[in-house]
Design an enzyme around this catalytic site. Structure first.
Site, short mmCIF file in Angstrom:
data_model
loop_
_atom_site.label_atom_id
_atom_site.label_comp_id
_atom_site.label_asym_id
_atom_site.label_seq_id
_atom_site.Cartn_x
_atom_site.Cartn_y
_atom_site.Cartn_z
N HIS A 210 71.12 13.83 42.94
CA HIS A 210 71.85 14.33 44.17
C HIS A 210 72.03 13.11 44.51
O HIS A 210 73.83 12.64 45.08
CB HIS A 210 71.63 15.35 45.17
CG HIS A 210 71.81 15.21 46.20
ND1 HIS A 210 72.70 16.08 47.03
CD2 HIS A 210 72.11 14.61 47.53
CE1 HIS A 210 72.33 16.16 48.31
NE2 HIS A 210 72.61 14.67 48.73
N GLU A 211 71.53 12.06 45.10
CA GLU A 211 71.85 10.83 45.39
C GLU A 211 72.54 9.95 44.63
O GLU A 211 73.82 9.44 45.18
CB GLU A 211 70.53 10.21 45.46
CG GLU A 211 69.51 10.31 46.61
CD GLU A 211 69.93 11.08 47.73
OE1 GLU A 211 71.26 10.22 48.14
OE2 GLU A 211 70.05 11.98 48.54
#
Length: 224
Positions: A210-211
């Site tokens: 996600h990051e």
């Protein structure tokens, strides 16, 4: 829009222009230094609800040089990112550079796979391999308020990132004139930074994916 908001907008626009022109081997730009040093105890989290914020969130992030990673500003950035993501107003499990207005490849992730579940910061991070084992799971984002969605992610990944400990050890060995000469050589012809690799599984692997998406201008809502 307040004067303070106008000032923040001007800084964000300048960072977008300056980062793209920043050459390898250079440290943080003046605008990036202003953003880092201008923050108080936490940083403002950008959201897609603001068009200028969204422009930063959708931009590609760049690596940081050895000079930047060895600077006190980087140490301050690390503290600020962790303080921001853990602040009660956010209460997140991860945050990326673009989310605080900095288009640099750096993320802070809570390591649920380690004792004490610490937050750790990873500069110049990349995912170098992803497993074929996939699963859907719920995700949200500090930059996408009041939304959730099911995202398909790999269950095991391998990450690569700059090894700050080895970098600092090398700098400690180069003191005085030798260190200055080393920095000049680094600026003119930067050598590859020492790197670490780590295999990550489960929910923590999902956070990393996600990051790291943020660093490529991708939001989880793009994967729904």
């Amino acid at each position: 829009m307040t004067i303070r908001a106008l000032s923040a907008t001007a800084i964000i626009l300048t960072i977008l222009l300056s980062v793209s022109c920043n050459r390898p081997g250079e440290g943080f730009t003046d605008e990036e230094l202003s953003l880092i040093n201008g923050a108080d105890s936490i940083m403002r989290v950008l959201t897609i609800e603001d068009s200028l914020d969204n422009a930063v969130l959708r931009s590609i992030s760049t690596d940081m040089s050895a000079e930047a990673l060895s600077s006190p500003e980087y140490e301050r950035l690390v503290r600020l990112m962790v303080a921001t993501v853990t602040h009660p107003s956010q209460d997140g499990v991860g945050i990326a550079g673009p989310q605080v207005g900095l288009n640099r490849r750096v993320v802070a992730v809570q390591r649920f796979d380690k004792p004490g579940e610490p937050f750790e910061v990873y500069p110049n991070i990349r995912i170098v391999s992803m497993s074929d084992s996939l699963a859907y799971g719920p995700e949200g984002c500090l930059s996408v308020p009041d939304r959730r969605g099911e995202v398909l992610r790999s269950q095991e990944i391998v990450i690569e990132y700059a090894d700050i400990e080895r970098l600092n050890e090398a700098d400690d060995r180069n003191h005085g004139r030798q260190r200055s000469e080393g920095l000049r050589r680094r600026k003119s012809s930067p050598a590859p930074l020492p790197v670490c690799r780590d295999t990550v599984k489960g929910f923590t692997a999902v956070i990393f994916q996600h990051e790291c998406d943020h660093l490529d201008g991708v939001l989880y809502i793009d994967r729904l």
